[in-house]
Design an enzyme around this catalytic site. Sequence first.
Site, PDB file in Angstrom:
ATOM      1  N   ASP A   1       0.808  -1.222   0.000  1.00 52.61           N
ATOM      2  CA  ASP A   1       0.000   0.000   0.000  1.00 52.61           C
ATOM      3  C   ASP A   1       0.839   1.269   0.000  1.00 52.61           C
ATOM      4  OD1 ASP A   1       0.916  -0.559   2.545  1.00 52.61           O
ATOM      5  OD2 ASP A   1      -1.060  -0.914   3.408  1.00 52.61           O
TER       6      ASP A   1
ATOM      7  N   HIS B   1      -7.420  -4.663  10.045  1.00 51.91           N
ATOM      8  CA  HIS B   1      -7.112  -4.463   8.622  1.00 51.91           C
ATOM      9  C   HIS B   1      -5.822  -5.176   8.219  1.00 51.91           C
ATOM     10  CE1 HIS B   1      -4.840  -0.368   9.365  1.00 51.91           C
ATOM     11  NE2 HIS B   1      -3.955  -1.338   9.253  1.00 51.91           N
TER      12      HIS B   1
ATOM     13  N   GLU C   1      -9.782  -1.883   5.147  1.00 57.01           N
ATOM     14  CA  GLU C   1     -10.436  -1.550   6.401  1.00 57.01           C
ATOM     15  C   GLU C   1     -11.699  -2.404   6.583  1.00 57.01           C
ATOM     16  OE1 GLU C   1      -8.657   0.120   8.237  1.00 57.01           O
ATOM     17  OE2 GLU C   1      -8.389   2.220   7.694  1.00 57.01           O
TER      18      GLU C   1
HETATM   19  C1  F6R Z   1       1.451  -1.320   6.150  1.00 53.36           C
HETATM   20  C2  F6R Z   1       0.179  -2.032   6.207  1.00 53.36           C
HETATM   21  C3  F6R Z   1      -0.660  -2.028   7.433  1.00 53.36           C
HETATM   22  C4  F6R Z   1       0.137  -2.324   8.697  1.00 53.36           C
HETATM   23  C5  F6R Z   1      -0.767  -2.299   9.928  1.00 53.36           C
HETATM   24  C6  F6R Z   1       0.017  -2.525  11.199  1.00 53.36           C
HETATM   25  O1  F6R Z   1       2.053  -1.464   4.874  1.00 53.36           O
HETATM   26  O2  F6R Z   1      -0.221  -2.606   5.238  1.00 53.36           O
HETATM   27  O3  F6R Z   1      -1.687  -2.970   7.301  1.00 53.36           O
HETATM   28  O4  F6R Z   1       0.745  -3.584   8.572  1.00 53.36           O
HETATM   29  O5  F6R Z   1      -1.413  -1.076  10.007  1.00 53.36           O
HETATM   30  O6  F6R Z   1       0.886  -1.442  11.393  1.00 53.36           O
HETATM   31  P1  F6R Z   1       2.057  -1.514  12.457  1.00 53.36           P
HETATM   32  O7  F6R Z   1       2.972  -2.603  12.029  1.00 53.36           O
HETATM   33  O8  F6R Z   1       2.724  -0.173  12.382  1.00 53.36           O
HETATM   34  O9  F6R Z   1       1.428  -1.794  13.774  1.00 53.36           O
END
Ligand code: F6R
Length: 243
Positions: A67, A138, A143
């Site tokens: 993303d 997500h 979402e």
């Molecule tokens: C990032 C992504 C998101 C994160 C998720 C967890 O490329 O796709 O789905 O993996 O928001 O974020 P962290 O690892 O920062 O807790």
Amino acid sequence: MRIVKVKDYQEMSRKVANLISAQITLNPSSILGLATGSTPEGAYKILARRYKKGDLDFSEVVSFNLDEYVGLSGEHPQSYRYFMNKNLFDLVNIDLDYTYVPRGTASDPDEMCDDYEAELESYGYVDLQILGLGRNGHIGFNEPSDHFSEKTYCVDLTESTIEANARLFDSADEVPRQAYTMGIGTIMHAGIIVLAASGKEKAQALHDALEGPITPACPASILQMHEDVIVVADEDALSLCTL
Ligand code: F6R
């Protein structure tokens, strides 16, 4: 689904790095699906160290990121392109031309999404997909919703995701309200999926993903349908799972 329970973030990072290392060693021209955020950061550091020691070669690896924020260029410090260059790509010998991240500044969003999906399809999708988990369940930026998305698309971010990601910006107002993300269908094409999670704040989402009903209200729950998922999670993240 295989569950690898680890003690803490450090051990999770080593295990995720081991899985990526094994993938690249067994198939040097692997197609990797990569995530940004706190979850994979430790694993990327370990991979960079292994490359420096001469234990890993990324020269033939191709990568696709999950993303990117809409509107942010690769030079913006909070863009996911910037994150990937800084935390992995600039530290190893991967060919930057073969590191794909959705283009946040594309003038035609639909065309950008179609091209990204077509590029993935031309490679036969990814061999190994690394996923972090949002506190709301997500994956990528898919979402909670009333349906599972199929292909790469532009999504409106929820307030909870904007709040969670505001820590990386000067204020919540600066967090973009939209992002490009691989769809759930895109992610499910991966040969192997590694879902990594660490910390108590992921416990409810991980429980819902692994033990709850399969529902778009918890996008990660779809992973129960994939035949090769490895969950690498620490004790805190697994604290609500009965397993
Ligand atoms: C990032 C992504 C998101 C994160 C998720 C967890 O490329 O796709 O789905 O993996 O928001 O974020 P962290 O690892 O920062 O807790």
